[in-house]
Design a protein around this motif. Sequence first.
Motif, PDB file in Angstrom:
ATOM      1  N   TYR A 161      21.574   6.831 -66.424  1.00 51.25           N
ATOM      2  CA  TYR A 161      20.605   7.103 -65.362  1.00 51.25           C
ATOM      3  C   TYR A 161      19.199   6.820 -65.882  1.00 51.25           C
ATOM      4  O   TYR A 161      18.820   7.311 -66.944  1.00 51.25           O
ATOM      5  CB  TYR A 161      20.770   8.555 -64.934  1.00 51.25           C
ATOM      6  N   GLN A 176      34.057   2.760 -61.771  1.00 56.13           N
ATOM      7  CA  GLN A 176      35.137   3.217 -60.904  1.00 56.13           C
ATOM      8  C   GLN A 176      36.405   2.446 -61.238  1.00 56.13           C
ATOM      9  O   GLN A 176      36.515   1.255 -60.953  1.00 56.13           O
ATOM     10  CB  GLN A 176      34.776   3.027 -59.426  1.00 56.13           C
ATOM     11  N   SER A 200      17.582   5.305 -56.014  1.00 56.64           N
ATOM     12  CA  SER A 200      17.081   6.310 -55.092  1.00 56.64           C
ATOM     13  C   SER A 200      15.572   6.444 -55.244  1.00 56.64           C
ATOM     14  O   SER A 200      14.991   6.054 -56.260  1.00 56.64           O
ATOM     15  CB  SER A 200      17.756   7.664 -55.326  1.00 56.64           C
ATOM     16  N   LEU A 216      21.662   8.547 -52.898  1.00 58.22           N
ATOM     17  CA  LEU A 216      21.826   7.290 -53.598  1.00 58.22           C
ATOM     18  C   LEU A 216      22.209   6.162 -52.642  1.00 58.22           C
ATOM     19  O   LEU A 216      22.982   6.359 -51.707  1.00 58.22           O
ATOM     20  CB  LEU A 216      22.918   7.423 -54.672  1.00 58.22           C
ATOM     21  N   PHE A 276      23.994   2.518 -52.843  1.00 62.74           N
ATOM     22  CA  PHE A 276      24.844   1.778 -53.759  1.00 62.74           C
ATOM     23  C   PHE A 276      24.875   0.295 -53.440  1.00 62.74           C
ATOM     24  O   PHE A 276      24.787  -0.124 -52.274  1.00 62.74           O
ATOM     25  CB  PHE A 276      26.284   2.295 -53.684  1.00 62.74           C
ATOM     26  N   GLY A 277      25.067  -0.486 -54.498  1.00 64.06           N
ATOM     27  CA  GLY A 277      25.409  -1.889 -54.327  1.00 64.06           C
ATOM     28  C   GLY A 277      26.913  -2.003 -54.095  1.00 64.06           C
ATOM     29  O   GLY A 277      27.635  -1.004 -54.096  1.00 64.06           O
ATOM     30  N   SER A 278      27.375  -3.224 -53.931  1.00 67.83           N
ATOM     31  CA  SER A 278      28.807  -3.455 -53.677  1.00 67.83           C
ATOM     32  C   SER A 278      29.627  -3.501 -54.953  1.00 67.83           C
ATOM     33  O   SER A 278      30.853  -3.553 -54.897  1.00 67.83           O
ATOM     34  CB  SER A 278      29.003  -4.753 -52.901  1.00 67.83           C
ATOM     35  N   TYR A 285      27.499   3.565 -62.469  1.00 67.80           N
ATOM     36  CA  TYR A 285      28.758   4.282 -62.439  1.00 67.80           C
ATOM     37  C   TYR A 285      29.903   3.294 -62.668  1.00 67.80           C
ATOM     38  O   TYR A 285      29.773   2.114 -62.396  1.00 67.80           O
ATOM     39  CB  TYR A 285      28.993   4.959 -61.077  1.00 67.80           C
ATOM     40  N   TYR A 344      21.023   4.205 -61.281  1.00 62.08           N
ATOM     41  CA  TYR A 344      22.239   4.742 -61.886  1.00 62.08           C
ATOM     42  C   TYR A 344      23.282   3.636 -62.066  1.00 62.08           C
ATOM     43  O   TYR A 344      23.383   2.732 -61.243  1.00 62.08           O
ATOM     44  CB  TYR A 344      22.894   5.791 -60.975  1.00 62.08           C
ATOM     45  N   GLN A 346      40.341   5.717 -58.603  1.00 60.59           N
ATOM     46  CA  GLN A 346      39.693   6.862 -59.230  1.00 60.59           C
ATOM     47  C   GLN A 346      38.321   7.129 -58.627  1.00 60.59           C
ATOM     48  O   GLN A 346      37.833   6.381 -57.778  1.00 60.59           O
ATOM     49  CB  GLN A 346      39.544   6.624 -60.734  1.00 60.59           C
ATOM     50  N   GLY A 347      37.717   8.219 -59.086  1.00 62.29           N
ATOM     51  CA  GLY A 347      36.369   8.544 -58.663  1.00 62.29           C
ATOM     52  C   GLY A 347      35.336   7.765 -59.430  1.00 62.29           C
ATOM     53  O   GLY A 347      35.646   6.816 -60.151  1.00 62.29           O
ATOM     54  N   LEU A 348      34.104   8.170 -59.272  1.00 65.69           N
ATOM     55  CA  LEU A 348      32.986   7.490 -59.918  1.00 65.69           C
ATOM     56  C   LEU A 348      32.612   8.203 -61.212  1.00 65.69           C
ATOM     57  O   LEU A 348      32.258   9.379 -61.203  1.00 65.69           O
ATOM     58  CB  LEU A 348      31.782   7.436 -58.985  1.00 65.69           C
ATOM     59  N   LEU A 390      29.441   0.075 -60.542  1.00 64.38           N
ATOM     60  CA  LEU A 390      28.569   0.282 -59.385  1.00 64.38           C
ATOM     61  C   LEU A 390      27.177   0.696 -59.841  1.00 64.38           C
ATOM     62  O   LEU A 390      27.026   1.521 -60.748  1.00 64.38           O
ATOM     63  CB  LEU A 390      29.135   1.368 -58.479  1.00 64.38           C
ATOM     64  N   PHE A 420      30.080   8.661 -64.140  1.00 66.04           N
ATOM     65  CA  PHE A 420      28.672   8.442 -64.466  1.00 66.04           C
ATOM     66  C   PHE A 420      28.543   7.759 -65.818  1.00 66.04           C
ATOM     67  O   PHE A 420      29.199   8.147 -66.785  1.00 66.04           O
ATOM     68  CB  PHE A 420      27.945   9.790 -64.488  1.00 66.04           C
TER      69      PHE A 420
END
Lengths: 111, 113
Positions: B48, B37, B95, B102, B104-106, B35, B33, B41-43, B91, B45
């Motif tokens: 995918y 950010q 999975s 999920l 996640f990377g940094s 994303y 995935y 704020q949120g993530l 990001l 999408f």
Amino acid sequence: GESVGLHLPTLSVQEGDNSIINCAYSNSASDYFIWYKQESGKGPQFIIDIRSNMDKRQGQRVTVLLNKTVKHLSLQIAATQPGDSAVYFCADSGGYQKVTFGTGTKLQVIP
Amino acid sequence: GAGVSQSPSNKVTEKGKDVELRCDPISGHTALYWYRQSLGQGLEFLIYFQGNSAPDKSGLPSDRFSAERTGGSVSTLTIQRTQQEDSAVYLCASSFPSSEKLFFGSGTQLSVL
């Protein structure tokens, strides 16, 4: 459109107290819910999850509650510690593995 | 390494330039995935990938954004003719098959000047 949202953008809690972070979701087809913790400069990290056939699940110091009737999800953190300070995201999946995230709640732990 | 790896960690570019962001997922993870950010704020999408299936591109904000996944592993997110509003943390997550958990990377912090 469908969304996952949070009630409070910032939550301040005294160290040692319990924290409760709330989340509302609108996708009635969602069957899997996840809480993630994001520390500054890092990617989100999985905390705990719950399937829609459950209403409660416990982990180490964390509990997730699911109320499908009102489409509400909460994360409870027991005995909050300074290391719990982070942004917490709820997320949901209605299948197909497409995970949707909410805005996030910033948890500030006061020493 | 054992986790999701993203590069570069920071990218500063000028408006109008193209950028490429890279993601190395965890070995064995078939789902990947992207994303976005924005600050505070949120993530959001973006896209995918799942195995050999056609990717879900429904989150890409414009045709300036594209992504590829070669050999079912490494993915590249390309932003053409970058704009200031593209500035954000990008990001990547991966999975296992049939899992929504999920990893996640940094992230890559993109700054468009």
